[in-house]
Design a protein around this motif. Structure first.
Motif, mmCIF file in Angstrom:
data_model
loop_
_atom_site.group_PDB
_atom_site.id
_atom_site.type_symbol
_atom_site.label_atom_id
_atom_site.label_comp_id
_atom_site.label_asym_id
_atom_site.label_seq_id
_atom_site.Cartn_x
_atom_site.Cartn_y
_atom_site.Cartn_z
ATOM 1 N N ALA A 59 0.880 -1.131 0.084
ATOM 2 C CA ALA A 59 -0.019 0.040 -0.076
ATOM 3 C C ALA A 59 0.829 1.351 -0.027
ATOM 4 N N LEU A 60 2.009 1.173 0.784
ATOM 5 C CA LEU A 60 3.049 2.142 0.900
ATOM 6 C C LEU A 60 3.669 2.536 -0.509
ATOM 7 N N TYR A 61 3.840 1.509 -0.714
ATOM 8 C CA TYR A 61 4.509 1.459 -2.484
ATOM 9 C C TYR A 61 3.552 2.096 -3.390
ATOM 10 N N ASP A 62 2.524 1.815 -3.458
ATOM 11 C CA ASP A 62 1.425 2.264 -4.385
ATOM 12 C C ASP A 62 1.182 4.019 -4.317
ATOM 13 N N ALA A 63 1.162 4.106 -2.862
ATOM 14 C CA ALA A 63 0.873 5.603 -2.240
ATOM 15 C C ALA A 63 1.833 6.394 -2.689
ATOM 16 N N THR A 64 2.916 5.908 -3.185
ATOM 17 C CA THR A 64 4.365 6.628 -3.421
ATOM 18 C C THR A 64 4.647 6.573 -4.712
ATOM 19 N N ALA A 65 3.571 6.000 -5.682
ATOM 20 C CA ALA A 65 4.109 5.634 -7.079
ATOM 21 C C ALA A 65 4.346 7.224 -7.771
ATOM 22 N N GLY A 66 4.112 8.054 -7.136
ATOM 23 C CA GLY A 66 4.412 9.696 -7.914
ATOM 24 C C GLY A 66 6.141 9.537 -8.058
ATOM 25 N N ARG A 132 -1.891 14.075 -9.383
ATOM 26 C CA ARG A 132 -1.645 12.737 -8.722
ATOM 27 C C ARG A 132 -0.249 12.562 -8.878
ATOM 28 N N LEU A 133 0.429 12.925 -9.794
ATOM 29 C CA LEU A 133 1.999 12.808 -9.733
ATOM 30 C C LEU A 133 2.683 13.326 -8.670
ATOM 31 N N TYR A 134 2.191 14.475 -8.175
ATOM 32 C CA TYR A 134 2.919 15.179 -7.086
ATOM 33 C C TYR A 134 2.143 14.682 -5.673
ATOM 34 N N ALA A 135 1.025 14.178 -5.810
ATOM 35 C CA ALA A 135 0.462 13.790 -4.586
ATOM 36 C C ALA A 135 0.995 12.466 -4.034
ATOM 37 N N ARG A 136 1.259 11.681 -5.135
ATOM 38 C CA ARG A 136 1.480 10.115 -4.688
ATOM 39 C C ARG A 136 3.126 10.229 -4.020
ATOM 40 N N ARG A 137 3.244 10.605 -2.942
ATOM 41 C CA ARG A 137 4.661 10.795 -2.498
ATOM 42 C C ARG A 137 4.743 11.290 -1.006
ATOM 43 N N PHE A 138 5.738 11.504 -0.492
ATOM 44 C CA PHE A 138 5.756 12.233 0.787
ATOM 45 C C PHE A 138 5.945 13.424 0.532
ATOM 46 N N THR A 139 4.915 14.186 1.298
ATOM 47 C CA THR A 139 5.340 15.849 0.746
ATOM 48 C C THR A 139 4.513 16.622 1.736
#
Ligand SMILES: [Zn+2]
Length: 209
Positions: A59-66, A132-139
């Motif tokens: 789940a973490l991997y997917d959530a940081t696909a950005g 989505r590109l910039y959302a899916r990461r730690f930010t």
């Protein structure tokens, strides 16, 4: 559609190759995840939780696909010459889910993205892809908004860009001040929007729920 090379976006992220996690590393991460979950009270010895460390990591991997970038952003629909300057092009609400880099907990909400085209336009779906590109990461919400605005400037060379983000942060809702129901709102302006108060008003008026 013109044949100019697509603008290369600044990904501000790791290279794709670094995101591929080797099997041995994955097993080690699973052990660490299991240790952390168990330390906080999860019983990992039940049918429902036995695979939770692996699911948590996936789940973490997917959530940081950005961090992987979005090839379709550049290749499938390059910016087109519209042949004419146009008015405000606005898309939203675009829902997004991101991870706060301070607590590694989600923040989620909606983005409104607008630009005033100069001579180039892009497919509306690309605005969603950029968000989505910039959302899916730690930010953090502030950086995310700046990156979306800058990406749009790079991609279409517009006369102006406006980005409005409204999000609920689980790190404040689940812990600390426990501000349930509060929203964090941020706006970002580029070009014409910096100079033209009427344009800013038009944008804000249009995105009112
Ligand atoms: Zn946080």
């Amino acid at each position: 559609m013109n044949n100019e090379p697509a603008v290369v976006l600044p990904w501000h992220g790791r290279e794709t190759s670094e995101r591929r996690i080797a099997d041995a590393d994955w097993e080690r991460l699973e052990r660490h995840a299991a240790e952390i979950l168990a330390a906080f009270g999860m019983d990992l010895d039940t049918p429902g939780t036995r695979d939770t460390p692996a699911r948590f990591l996936r789940a973490l991997y997917d959530a940081t696909a950005g961090y992987d970038g979005d090839p379709k952003l550049l290749t499938s629909f390059p910016a087109e010459h519209s042949g004419t300057q146009s008015g405000l092009i606005l898309e939203g609400p675009i829902s997004f889910h991101a991870l706060c880099e301070h607590h590694a907990l989600p923040f989620h909400g909606a983005a409104h993205v607008a630009y005033v085209a100069d001579e180039e336009i892009i497919g509306i779906s690309k605005l969603t892809r950029i968000v989505r590109l910039y959302a899916r990461r730690f930010t953090v919400q502030e950086r995310m908004g700046e990156q979306i605005a800058d990406a749009l400037v790079d991609l279409v060379r517009p006369r102006g860009v406006a980005v409005h983000l409204e999000a609920a942060h689980l790190c404040t809702q689940m812990r600390g001040v426990a501000e349930d129901g509060s929203r964090t709102v941020t706006t970002f302006w580029r070009g014409l929007f910096n100079e033209d108060a009427d344009l800013r008003r038009e944008f804000l008026l249009q995105i009112k729920p």
